[in-house]
Design a protein around this motif. Structure first.
Motif, PDB file in Angstrom:
ATOM      1  N   PHE A 337       0.612  -1.404  -0.120  1.00  0.00           N
ATOM      2  CA  PHE A 337       0.018   0.025   0.086  1.00  0.00           C
ATOM      3  C   PHE A 337       0.827   1.251  -0.164  1.00  0.00           C
ATOM      4  CE2 PHE A 337       0.589  -0.393   4.635  1.00  0.00           C
ATOM      5  CZ  PHE A 337       0.683   1.104   4.779  1.00  0.00           C
ATOM      6  N   PHE A 338       1.877   1.317   0.769  1.00  0.00           N
ATOM      7  CA  PHE A 338       2.833   2.537   0.855  1.00  0.00           C
ATOM      8  C   PHE A 338       3.509   2.698  -0.621  1.00  0.00           C
ATOM      9  CE2 PHE A 338       4.551  -0.945   3.640  1.00  0.00           C
ATOM     10  CZ  PHE A 338       5.546  -1.480   2.802  1.00  0.00           C
ATOM     11  N   GLY A 339       3.767   1.574  -1.190  1.00  0.00           N
ATOM     12  CA  GLY A 339       4.425   1.608  -2.803  1.00  0.00           C
ATOM     13  C   GLY A 339       3.538   2.059  -3.544  1.00  0.00           C
ATOM     14  N   ASP A 340       2.246   1.858  -3.296  1.00  0.00           N
ATOM     15  CA  ASP A 340       1.453   2.318  -4.417  1.00  0.00           C
ATOM     16  C   ASP A 340       0.911   3.482  -4.234  1.00  0.00           C
ATOM     17  OD1 ASP A 340      -0.733   1.614  -6.502  1.00  0.00           O
ATOM     18  OD2 ASP A 340      -2.404   1.443  -4.920  1.00  0.00           O
ATOM     19  N   ILE A 341       0.983   4.166  -2.676  1.00  0.00           N
ATOM     20  CA  ILE A 341       0.683   5.581  -2.550  1.00  0.00           C
ATOM     21  C   ILE A 341       1.982   6.507  -3.419  1.00  0.00           C
ATOM     22  CG2 ILE A 341       0.820   7.581  -0.685  1.00  0.00           C
ATOM     23  CD1 ILE A 341      -0.465   5.006   0.958  1.00  0.00           C
ATOM     24  N   ALA A 342       3.197   5.690  -3.193  1.00  0.00           N
ATOM     25  CA  ALA A 342       4.352   6.347  -3.749  1.00  0.00           C
ATOM     26  C   ALA A 342       4.285   6.670  -5.281  1.00  0.00           C
ATOM     27  CB  ALA A 342       5.544   5.950  -3.189  1.00  0.00           C
ATOM     28  N   PHE A 366       5.570   6.690   8.774  1.00  0.00           N
ATOM     29  CA  PHE A 366       6.169   7.071   7.639  1.00  0.00           C
ATOM     30  C   PHE A 366       6.459   8.486   7.407  1.00  0.00           C
ATOM     31  CE2 PHE A 366       4.779   2.961   6.411  1.00  0.00           C
ATOM     32  CZ  PHE A 366       5.691   2.365   5.299  1.00  0.00           C
ATOM     33  N   VAL A 367       7.407   9.027   6.853  1.00  0.00           N
ATOM     34  CA  VAL A 367       7.756  10.322   6.367  1.00  0.00           C
ATOM     35  C   VAL A 367       7.853  10.436   4.862  1.00  0.00           C
ATOM     36  CG1 VAL A 367       9.397  12.249   6.430  1.00  0.00           C
ATOM     37  CG2 VAL A 367       9.108  10.799   8.530  1.00  0.00           C
ATOM     38  N   ALA A 368       6.979  11.353   4.408  1.00  0.00           N
ATOM     39  CA  ALA A 368       6.464  11.607   2.931  1.00  0.00           C
ATOM     40  C   ALA A 368       7.295  12.760   2.562  1.00  0.00           C
ATOM     41  CB  ALA A 368       5.339  11.436   2.421  1.00  0.00           C
ATOM     42  N   GLU A 369       8.061  12.935   1.194  1.00  0.00           N
ATOM     43  CA  GLU A 369       8.480  14.190   0.809  1.00  0.00           C
ATOM     44  C   GLU A 369       7.134  14.371  -0.083  1.00  0.00           C
ATOM     45  OE1 GLU A 369      12.025  13.211  -0.950  1.00  0.00           O
ATOM     46  OE2 GLU A 369      13.023  12.658   0.811  1.00  0.00           O
ATOM     47  N   THR A 370       6.399  15.369   0.343  1.00  0.00           N
ATOM     48  CA  THR A 370       5.145  15.826  -0.483  1.00  0.00           C
ATOM     49  C   THR A 370       4.559  17.124   0.189  1.00  0.00           C
ATOM     50  OG1 THR A 370       2.818  15.205  -1.272  1.00  0.00           O
ATOM     51  CG2 THR A 370       3.519  14.450   0.915  1.00  0.00           C
ATOM     52  N   ALA A 371       4.057  17.974  -0.883  1.00  0.00           N
ATOM     53  CA  ALA A 371       3.530  19.114  -0.408  1.00  0.00           C
ATOM     54  C   ALA A 371       2.190  18.969  -0.109  1.00  0.00           C
ATOM     55  CB  ALA A 371       3.749  20.360  -1.605  1.00  0.00           C
ATOM     56  N   GLU A 372       1.462  18.044  -0.398  1.00  0.00           N
ATOM     57  CA  GLU A 372       0.029  17.651  -0.504  1.00  0.00           C
ATOM     58  C   GLU A 372      -0.355  16.603   0.390  1.00  0.00           C
ATOM     59  OE1 GLU A 372      -1.797  18.958  -4.650  1.00  0.00           O
ATOM     60  OE2 GLU A 372      -0.050  17.600  -5.016  1.00  0.00           O
ATOM     61  N   PRO A 373      -0.112  16.473   1.812  1.00  0.00           N
ATOM     62  CA  PRO A 373      -0.216  15.558   2.809  1.00  0.00           C
ATOM     63  C   PRO A 373      -1.704  15.067   2.465  1.00  0.00           C
ATOM     64  CG  PRO A 373       0.106  17.680   3.909  1.00  0.00           C
ATOM     65  CD  PRO A 373       0.389  17.932   2.496  1.00  0.00           C
ATOM     66  N   GLU A 374      -2.829  15.718   2.152  1.00  0.00           N
ATOM     67  CA  GLU A 374      -4.227  15.382   2.302  1.00  0.00           C
ATOM     68  C   GLU A 374      -4.331  14.392   1.059  1.00  0.00           C
ATOM     69  OE1 GLU A 374      -3.624  18.853  -0.353  1.00  0.00           O
ATOM     70  OE2 GLU A 374      -3.278  18.285   1.877  1.00  0.00           O
ATOM     71  N   ARG A 375      -3.503  14.370   0.125  1.00  0.00           N
ATOM     72  CA  ARG A 375      -3.653  13.488  -0.894  1.00  0.00           C
ATOM     73  C   ARG A 375      -3.090  11.985  -0.493  1.00  0.00           C
ATOM     74  NH1 ARG A 375      -1.052  14.976  -6.533  1.00  0.00           N
ATOM     75  NH2 ARG A 375      -2.430  13.036  -6.892  1.00  0.00           N
ATOM     76  N   VAL A 376      -1.983  12.204   0.330  1.00  0.00           N
ATOM     77  CA  VAL A 376      -1.500  10.775   0.804  1.00  0.00           C
ATOM     78  C   VAL A 376      -2.515  10.205   1.866  1.00  0.00           C
ATOM     79  CG1 VAL A 376       0.284   9.860   2.297  1.00  0.00           C
ATOM     80  CG2 VAL A 376       0.780  11.834   1.149  1.00  0.00           C
ATOM     81  N   VAL A 377      -3.139  11.040   2.585  1.00  0.00           N
ATOM     82  CA  VAL A 377      -4.125  10.418   3.543  1.00  0.00           C
ATOM     83  C   VAL A 377      -5.397   9.803   2.635  1.00  0.00           C
ATOM     84  CG1 VAL A 377      -6.010  11.080   5.309  1.00  0.00           C
ATOM     85  CG2 VAL A 377      -3.762  11.999   5.521  1.00  0.00           C
ATOM     86  N   ALA A 378      -6.042  10.550   1.786  1.00  0.00           N
ATOM     87  CA  ALA A 378      -6.946  10.005   0.718  1.00  0.00           C
ATOM     88  C   ALA A 378      -6.467   8.647   0.137  1.00  0.00           C
ATOM     89  CB  ALA A 378      -7.288  11.396  -0.104  1.00  0.00           C
ATOM     90  N   ALA A 379      -5.319   8.588  -0.385  1.00  0.00           N
ATOM     91  CA  ALA A 379      -4.782   7.425  -0.965  1.00  0.00           C
ATOM     92  C   ALA A 379      -4.742   6.348  -0.144  1.00  0.00           C
ATOM     93  CB  ALA A 379      -3.476   7.805  -1.624  1.00  0.00           C
ATOM     94  N   ALA A 380      -4.308   6.401   0.881  1.00  0.00           N
ATOM     95  CA  ALA A 380      -4.148   5.390   2.324  1.00  0.00           C
ATOM     96  C   ALA A 380      -5.444   5.072   2.524  1.00  0.00           C
ATOM     97  CB  ALA A 380      -3.378   5.879   3.303  1.00  0.00           C
ATOM     98  N   GLY A 381      -6.496   5.866   2.602  1.00  0.00           N
ATOM     99  CA  GLY A 381      -7.795   5.557   2.989  1.00  0.00           C
ATOM    100  C   GLY A 381      -8.448   4.518   2.304  1.00  0.00           C
ATOM    101  N   SER A 382      -8.007   4.562   0.916  1.00  0.00           N
ATOM    102  CA  SER A 382      -8.705   3.646  -0.095  1.00  0.00           C
ATOM    103  C   SER A 382      -7.746   2.326  -0.315  1.00  0.00           C
ATOM    104  CB  SER A 382      -8.914   4.237  -1.473  1.00  0.00           C
ATOM    105  OG  SER A 382      -7.417   4.568  -2.303  1.00  0.00           O
ATOM    106  N   ALA A 383      -6.796   1.921   0.585  1.00  0.00           N
ATOM    107  CA  ALA A 383      -6.083   0.929   0.489  1.00  0.00           C
ATOM    108  C   ALA A 383      -6.705  -0.144   1.277  1.00  0.00           C
ATOM    109  CB  ALA A 383      -4.500   1.278   1.008  1.00  0.00           C
ATOM    110  N   ASP A 384      -6.530  -1.376   0.769  1.00  0.00           N
ATOM    111  CA  ASP A 384      -7.219  -2.398   1.476  1.00  0.00           C
ATOM    112  C   ASP A 384      -6.498  -3.005   2.962  1.00  0.00           C
ATOM    113  OD1 ASP A 384      -8.823  -2.946  -0.748  1.00  0.00           O
ATOM    114  OD2 ASP A 384      -7.612  -4.368  -1.610  1.00  0.00           O
ATOM    115  N   ARG A 385      -5.418  -2.659   2.985  1.00  0.00           N
ATOM    116  CA  ARG A 385      -4.733  -3.113   4.258  1.00  0.00           C
ATOM    117  C   ARG A 385      -4.772  -2.042   5.375  1.00  0.00           C
ATOM    118  NH1 ARG A 385      -0.859  -7.165   3.998  1.00  0.00           N
ATOM    119  NH2 ARG A 385      -0.759  -6.836   6.128  1.00  0.00           N
ATOM    120  N   VAL A 386      -5.153  -0.744   4.875  1.00  0.00           N
ATOM    121  CA  VAL A 386      -5.087   0.438   6.084  1.00  0.00           C
ATOM    122  C   VAL A 386      -6.690   0.586   6.540  1.00  0.00           C
ATOM    123  CG1 VAL A 386      -4.517   2.776   6.311  1.00  0.00           C
ATOM    124  CG2 VAL A 386      -3.324   1.500   4.685  1.00  0.00           C
ATOM    125  N   GLU A 387      -6.458   0.704   7.768  1.00  0.00           N
ATOM    126  CA  GLU A 387      -7.816   0.841   8.537  1.00  0.00           C
ATOM    127  C   GLU A 387      -8.044   2.227   8.859  1.00  0.00           C
ATOM    128  OE1 GLU A 387      -7.536  -1.307  12.181  1.00  0.00           O
ATOM    129  OE2 GLU A 387      -7.378  -3.274  11.138  1.00  0.00           O
TER     130      GLU A 387
END
Length: 540
Positions: A337-342, A366-387
Motif C-alpha cells: 500500500f505504501f508503494g502504491d501511494i508513492a 512514514f515520512v513522505a516528501e510531499t507538499a500535499e499531505p491530504e492526498r496521501v491520507v486520501a490514497a491510504a484511506g482507499s487501500a485494502d490493508r489500511v484501517e
C-alpha cells in the motif's frame, strides 16, 4: 409344570389345552429349559434343550432321565457348584440360584448362565432350570478387558516416552543436540526400530538427514528429492503427518531402503513453529499396526514440542550472534500500500517504525516528501490493508503520517523468518527493503518466503559484516522495551514532526490532538519517554 395326565379334573379338557399352550410357548424360547423333581429326574424339556443335547425335537426323549447323574461333580468344580445350588433351591434354602460357567468345544468357546428357581407346591416338579447362552456377552467382556490391558500398557509406555523425550530436549543447548536427543530417545522404544531428523537443503533441493538415532542404518549420502512423492518430503511440503508401509509405500525414497528392507512402516512428522519450517521427524516401526491413532497423536505432540524447543534455541542464537547478513530486496510498488501511494502521488515514503498499541492496533509511521499531505491520507484511506490514515505533522524532512493496519506488510513476514527490518523506502518505481539475518541463516529461504506473498520480490544486494559490541539497534531495543506503547508513540511523533526543532514545526497541542488525548496527558507521556531515553544513554 402341570402334567396333562395327572392334572385332569372336571375341567380336564381346558387344563390339557393350557398345558399344551405352555409347552408350545416354552418351545419357542431360545433358552434351554427343563423341569426336575426333588431327585433330579427330568419331567420336561423344551425344544432348545433337546436340540442342544442332540436329541432331536421329540418332547419325551429326555423325560425320565436323572439330571443329577449326568453331572461329574468329582472333577468339575462348576458341576459341583451347580448341584449344590440346585439342592439348595429344592430344599427351600434359597429361591433362585445362578451360575455362569464355560462349556467349550474343540471348535469354539461357549459360556452359559444357569438359573434355577423353585416351583410352587401345587405344580408338578420342584425346580425349573434354564441355561442361557451368554457367549456373545462374555466374548465382549474379554475383548474389553484385553483392550483395557492394552490401553494401560500403552499409556504407561507413552508416559515414559513423553517424560524421557521432553527431559532430553529441555537439557539440549543447541538445535543439533535437540534433534539428536529426540532420535536417541525414540530409538530406545521397543515398538520403534529407529528415527531420524531431516533438514531441507535448498542448494541441492533435497531432504538431508541431520540426526540419526541408534538402530537406523541409512545409505551413504542418503537424501530425498524435494520434488518427489516420498512421505517424508510430503510431510515437509504439506505440513501434515504422513504414514506409509513398505514395500508398497507410495514413492518411498532410497533413504528408507535399509530401515524398511524387512518390511514395516514409517511415520513422518513435520517440524515447524508457526510459518517457520525446521525439517521432518521420521520414525520407523517393524509392525505397521504400531502407528494407530493414539500412537500418532503422542508422536505428533513430541514433534511439536521439539519444534518449539528448536525455535527457542534459534531465537537465542539470532540475538547472540555477532556476525550478520545484510540484504536488500526490491518489490513492485503496486504490491504494497505504501508503494502504491508513492507511485500514485509520485513521491517517496520512508519507513520510521511500527508501534503496537495496548488496544491491539498496529501503527506504521512514514515520512513522505510531499507538499500535499491530504492526498496521501486520501490514497491510504482507499487501500485494502489500511484501517485508518492520518497526517501527524510537517517538518524539514517531510510530512509525518501514521497508518493503522492489521499487520505490518513485509515487516511481519520478515519477523516470521527471524529477520529484522532496517529500512523501507517506497518510490514511484518500486519498494526497497533492507534487512538483517544471522550469518548462518539461509537468505534464499527468506527471499522465497517474501516471494510467496509478494511475487515481484528480488534480491538486490547481500553483504556480511560484524555487529559492533553495542549496536544502535541494541540501544534502541533497550529503550523500546522500557517505553509503553503510548510513550513510544508520543516521542516518535514529537521527533518526526519537528517538535524538538527550533522553531518548532508542530506544537504539543497538535500532537495531542493526533493521539486523541489531552495536551497535559500528551506532555506527561513525552516527559516520561524523554527521561527513559536519557537514562538509557547516560546510565550504566
Amino acid at each position: 409344570m402341570r402334567n396333562p395326565v395327572r392334572m385332569r379334573t372336571s375341567h380336564g379338557t381346558d387344563m390339557i389345552q393350557q398345558d399344551s399352550l405352555a409347552h408350545l410357548t416354552l418351545d419357542t424360547l431360545p433358552f434351554n429349559i427343563a423341569v426336575l423333581d426333588r431327585e433330579g429326574t427330568i419331567l420336561f424339556t423344551n425344544r432348545a434343550w433337546r436340540e442342544f443335547a442332540g436329541m432331536g425335537g421329540e418332547p419325551g426323549e429326555m423325560v425320565g432321565t436323572n439330571y443329577f447323574d449326568s453331572m461329574d461333580v468329582s472333577t468339575d468344580e462348576d458341576a459341583a457348584r451347580a448341584l449344590a445350588g440346585l439342592e439348595a433351591v429344592i430344599e427351600g434354602e434359597q429361591d433362585v440360584f445362578t451360575l455362569e460357567y464355560p462349556c467349550h468345544s474343540e471348535a469354539e468357546k461357549h459360556w452359559f448362565l444357569m438359573r434355577a428357581a423353585a416351583l410352587p407346591e401345587h405344580e408338578t416338579g420342584s425346580v425349573v432350570v434354564a441355561h442361557i447362552d451368554i457367549t456373545q456377552r462374555k466374548l465382549a467382556e474379554l475383548r474389553a478387558r484385553e483392550k483395557r490391558r492394552e490401553l494401560e500398557h500403552l499409556m504407561s509406555r507413552i508416559d515414559g516416552l513423553v517424560h524421557t523425550v521432553t527431559e532430553a530436549v529441555l537439557q539440549a543447548n543447541s538445535r543439533e543436540e535437540t534433534e539428536r536427543a529426540v532420535c536417541e530417545r525414540l530409538a530406545e522404544v521397543d515398538a520403534y526400530t529407529g528415527a531420524w531428523v531431516g533438514r531441507v537443503d535448498l542448494r541441492t533441493e533435497t531432504l538431508v538427514p541431520a540426526a540419526v538415532g541408534d538402530g537406523v542404518a541409512l545409505p551413504e549420502n542418503a537424501t530425498a528429492d524435494l520434488e518427489g512423492s516420498d512421505p517424508a518430503v510430503r510431510a515437509v511440503r504439506t505440513g501434515d503427518l504422513q504414514v506409509a508401509e513398505a514395500p508398497d509405500g507410495d514413492g518411498l525414497a532410497a533413504v528408507h531402503r535399509c530401515a524398511l528392507s524387512s518390511g514395516g512402516a514409517l511415520a513422518a512428522f513435520p517440524l515447524a513453529y508457526g510459518d517457520t519450517e525446521y525439517g521432518v521427524l521420521v520414525v520407523y516401526a517393524e509392525d505397521p499396526n504400531v502407528f494407530d491413532e493414539r500412537e500418532l497423536a503422542v508422536l505428533r505432540v513430541l514433534a511439536q514440542f521439539a519444534s518449539t524447543a528448536i525455535n527457542a534455541i534459534e531465537g537465542r542464537r539470532i540475538l547472540a550472534t555477532d556476525r550478520v547478513i545484510e540484504m536488500e530486496v526490491s518489490m513492485a510498488a503496486d504490491e504494497l500500500f505504501f508503494g502504491d501511494i508513492a507511485r500514485q502521488l509520485d513521491c517517496t515514503l520512508s519507513y520510521e517504525g511500527t508501534l503496537y498499541e495496548d488496544d491491539g492496533s498496529v501503527v506504521m509511521l512514514f515520512v513522505a516528501e510531499t507538499a500535499e499531505p491530504e492526498r496521501v491520507v486520501a490514497a491510504a484511506g482507499s487501500a485494502d490493508r489500511v484501517e485508518t490514515a492520518s497526517h501527524v505533522s510537517d517538518g524539514e524532512s517531510g510530512s509525518v503520517f501514521e497508518f493503522v493496519v492489521d499487520s505490518p506488510p513485509v515487516v511481519s513476514a520478515l519477523a516470521e523468518r527471524g529477520a529484522e527490518t532496517d529500512a523501507i523506502t517506497a518510490s514511484p518505481t518500486g519498494v526497497r527493503v533492507t534487512l538483517e539475518l544471522p550469518a548462518n541463516a539461509d537468505p534464499r529461504t527468506v527471499v522465497e518466503h517474501l516471494a510467496e506473498r509478494y511475487p515481484s520480490t528480488e534480491l538486490v544486494a547481500r553483504r556480511e559484516h560484524e555487529r559492533p559490541e553495542q549496536t544502535k539497534r541494541d540501544l534502541v531495543a533497550d529503550i523500546e522495551e522500557s517505553l509503553t506503547a503510548r510513550q513510544e508513540l508520543a516521542i516518535r511523533k514529537a521527533y518526526l514532526g519537528g517538535f524538538f526543532d527550533w522553531p518548532r514545526d508542530v506544537s504539543g497541542e497538535e500532537l495531542a490532538e493526533s493521539m486523541d488525548i489531552s495536551p497535559s496527558t500528551y506532555h506527561q507521556h513525552l516527559r516520561t519517554a524523554e527521561r527513559k531515553v536519557l537514562a538509557a544513554v547516560f546510565e550504566e
